[in-house]
Scaffold this motif. Structure first.
Motif, mmCIF file in Angstrom:
data_model
loop_
_atom_site.group_PDB
_atom_site.id
_atom_site.type_symbol
_atom_site.label_atom_id
_atom_site.label_comp_id
_atom_site.label_asym_id
_atom_site.label_seq_id
_atom_site.Cartn_x
_atom_site.Cartn_y
_atom_site.Cartn_z
ATOM 1 N N UNK A 57 -27.747 69.680 91.717
ATOM 2 C CA UNK A 57 -28.573 68.848 90.841
ATOM 3 C C UNK A 57 -27.810 68.601 89.538
ATOM 4 N N UNK A 58 -27.495 67.339 89.282
ATOM 5 C CA UNK A 58 -26.773 66.982 88.065
ATOM 6 C C UNK A 58 -27.759 66.547 86.982
ATOM 7 N N UNK A 59 -27.670 67.202 85.840
ATOM 8 C CA UNK A 59 -28.509 66.843 84.696
ATOM 9 C C UNK A 59 -27.843 65.674 83.964
ATOM 10 N N UNK A 60 -28.366 64.471 84.178
ATOM 11 C CA UNK A 60 -27.738 63.266 83.631
ATOM 12 C C UNK A 60 -27.704 63.280 82.107
ATOM 13 N N UNK A 61 -26.634 62.687 81.556
ATOM 14 C CA UNK A 61 -26.479 62.512 80.108
ATOM 15 C C UNK A 61 -26.436 63.841 79.353
ATOM 16 N N UNK A 62 -25.937 64.886 79.999
ATOM 17 C CA UNK A 62 -25.741 66.159 79.308
ATOM 18 C C UNK A 62 -24.240 66.388 79.120
ATOM 19 N N UNK A 63 -23.889 67.011 78.031
ATOM 20 C CA UNK A 63 -22.481 67.281 77.767
ATOM 21 C C UNK A 63 -22.321 68.229 76.600
ATOM 22 N N UNK A 64 -21.073 68.571 76.332
ATOM 23 C CA UNK A 64 -20.783 69.496 75.237
ATOM 24 C C UNK A 64 -19.357 69.272 74.747
ATOM 25 N N UNK A 65 -19.104 69.683 73.534
ATOM 26 C CA UNK A 65 -17.763 69.629 72.952
ATOM 27 C C UNK A 65 -17.544 70.875 72.119
ATOM 28 N N UNK A 66 -16.280 71.155 71.808
ATOM 29 C CA UNK A 66 -15.944 72.347 71.035
ATOM 30 C C UNK A 66 -15.521 71.983 69.619
ATOM 31 N N UNK A 67 -15.883 72.835 68.697
ATOM 32 C CA UNK A 67 -15.468 72.661 67.306
ATOM 33 C C UNK A 67 -14.006 73.052 67.141
ATOM 34 N N UNK A 68 -13.414 72.685 66.019
ATOM 35 C CA UNK A 68 -12.075 73.167 65.684
ATOM 36 C C UNK A 68 -12.176 74.604 65.164
ATOM 37 N N UNK A 69 -11.038 75.277 65.094
ATOM 38 C CA UNK A 69 -11.022 76.666 64.651
ATOM 39 C C UNK A 69 -9.691 76.980 63.972
ATOM 40 N N UNK A 70 -9.695 78.007 63.133
ATOM 41 C CA UNK A 70 -8.497 78.459 62.427
ATOM 42 C C UNK A 70 -8.333 79.951 62.621
ATOM 43 N N UNK A 71 -7.069 80.391 62.644
ATOM 44 C CA UNK A 71 -6.813 81.818 62.777
ATOM 45 C C UNK A 71 -5.394 82.135 62.322
ATOM 46 N N UNK A 72 -5.125 83.408 62.122
ATOM 47 C CA UNK A 72 -3.784 83.858 61.772
ATOM 48 C C UNK A 72 -2.995 84.095 63.056
ATOM 49 N N UNK A 73 -1.678 83.789 63.007
ATOM 50 C CA UNK A 73 -0.843 83.941 64.187
ATOM 51 C C UNK A 73 0.434 84.701 63.895
ATOM 52 N N UNK A 74 1.077 85.165 64.963
ATOM 53 C CA UNK A 74 2.322 85.925 64.864
ATOM 54 C C UNK A 74 3.276 85.459 65.966
ATOM 55 N N UNK A 75 4.565 85.413 65.653
ATOM 56 C CA UNK A 75 5.570 85.076 66.653
ATOM 57 C C UNK A 75 6.752 86.026 66.547
ATOM 58 N N UNK A 76 7.413 86.210 67.668
ATOM 59 C CA UNK A 76 8.660 86.966 67.711
ATOM 60 C C UNK A 76 9.603 86.258 68.652
ATOM 61 N N UNK A 77 10.866 86.108 68.260
ATOM 62 C CA UNK A 77 11.775 85.341 69.091
ATOM 63 C C UNK A 77 13.206 85.834 69.047
ATOM 64 N N UNK A 78 14.017 85.196 69.890
ATOM 65 C CA UNK A 78 15.420 85.590 70.032
ATOM 66 C C UNK A 78 16.243 84.357 70.383
ATOM 67 N N UNK A 79 17.365 84.159 69.668
ATOM 68 C CA UNK A 79 18.294 83.077 69.960
ATOM 69 C C UNK A 79 19.204 83.496 71.109
ATOM 70 N N UNK A 80 19.011 82.859 72.271
ATOM 71 C CA UNK A 80 19.846 83.138 73.432
ATOM 72 C C UNK A 80 21.241 82.547 73.232
ATOM 73 N N UNK A 81 21.278 81.325 72.697
ATOM 74 C CA UNK A 81 22.520 80.666 72.295
ATOM 75 C C UNK A 81 22.316 80.147 70.885
ATOM 76 N N UNK A 82 23.285 79.411 70.353
ATOM 77 C CA UNK A 82 23.124 78.836 69.015
ATOM 78 C C UNK A 82 22.008 77.800 68.963
ATOM 79 N N UNK A 83 21.612 77.254 70.111
ATOM 80 C CA UNK A 83 20.623 76.181 70.129
ATOM 81 C C UNK A 83 19.377 76.495 70.945
ATOM 82 N N UNK A 84 19.424 77.494 71.805
ATOM 83 C CA UNK A 84 18.284 77.811 72.658
ATOM 84 C C UNK A 84 17.694 79.157 72.247
ATOM 85 N N UNK A 85 16.378 79.153 72.013
ATOM 86 C CA UNK A 85 15.677 80.382 71.638
ATOM 87 C C UNK A 85 14.432 80.537 72.504
ATOM 88 N N UNK A 86 14.049 81.774 72.739
ATOM 89 C CA UNK A 86 12.793 82.069 73.405
ATOM 90 C C UNK A 86 11.860 82.722 72.391
#
Length: 241
Positions: free
Chosen positions: A58-87
């Motif tokens: 049973x499909x409820x016609x004309x129903x829907x939803x969307x998500x708000x935007x959000x903010x948070x703190x982030x962290x990264x760690x990486x390594x240069x495999x070559x002078x130009x390529x990093x992971x």
């Protein structure tokens, strides 16, 4: 005079060598900063899939939803495999998204909320020489996306549309990540950066409701597919060594 010029030249070369080492093969780096997640969201109509254990569609016609935007703190760690390529491994404190009603559900406003986990592994190609202060890059990776603490928070929506107390579960999935950005090195160690990422992401929210009737309780199951497709911006500062 010649001695002074020689010493100055050697100092410049030494600085260039140090800067190169800071952005070249074998270099580790860490950063922290602020994520802004902006879902480009939409959803399929709400579909009732089971009533009292009997399958339905049973499909409820004309129903829907969307998500708000959000903010948070982030962290990264990486390594240069070559002078130009990093992971790079990326993780953030799980942000909380609000689920807003649309179509006939817009009258209810906020319907619920959930926290998103999306640890990501990226491979980046950096342009310009390792000695350059400004280095743009393109990245490609994969993220494992899951949701926790998903719940309905709107009692009117729960009672009038879902017909009773409701629990929520969501799918987890692997999704590709498309990434671009740049870093700017202040010296051989410290840098700042900005990036933008796109994740073609969707999830199915499954709702399990319990309705009280004159003959007892009735279990009602329904679901909707939500397309998030977030655009994620990240402004950060970092340290190389």
């Amino acid at each position: 005079m010649k001695l002074k010029q020689a010493v100055t030249g050697m100092a410049v070369l030494a600085c260039m060598s140090t800067a190169a080492h800071a952005q070249s093969a074998g270099t580790f780096f860490f950063s922290t900063g602020w994520f802004h997640l902006a879902p480009q969201s939409s959803s399929d109509p709400l579909t009732v899939t089971s009533i009292g254990g009997s399958p339905t569609n049973i499909t409820e016609a004309n129903t829907g939803a969307s998500l708000s935007s959000a903010d948070t703190i982030g962290f990264t760690g990486g390594y240069f495999i070559t002078d130009h390529i990093a992971t790079e491994f990326v993780i953030g404190v799980p942000p909380t998204f609000d689920l807003e009603g649309s179509g006939s559900l817009e009258q209810f406003g906020k319907l619920g909320q959930a926290k998103q986990w999306s640890p990501t592994l990226l491979f980046k190609y950096y342009f310009n020489a390792p000695t350059a202060s400004f280095r743009p890059y393109l990245g490609l990776g994969v993220s494992r996306v899951s949701f926790t603490d998903a719940k309905i928070t709107n009692s009117n929506f729960e009672a009038n549309v879902l017909h009773g107390p409701t629990s929520v579960s969501t799918d987890s999935s692997w999704v590709p990540v498309f990434n671009a950005g740049f870093t700017y090195a202040f010296d051989q160690h410290w840098f700042a950066g900005v990036s933008i990422s796109y994740l073609p992401l969707s999830t199915t929210a499954k709702l399990n409701s319990t309705s009280t009737t004159v003959v007892g309780t009735l279990n009602i199951q329904s679901q909707t597919k939500i397309k998030l497709n977030p655009i994620v911006t990240y402004a950060n500062v970092g340290y190389r060594f």
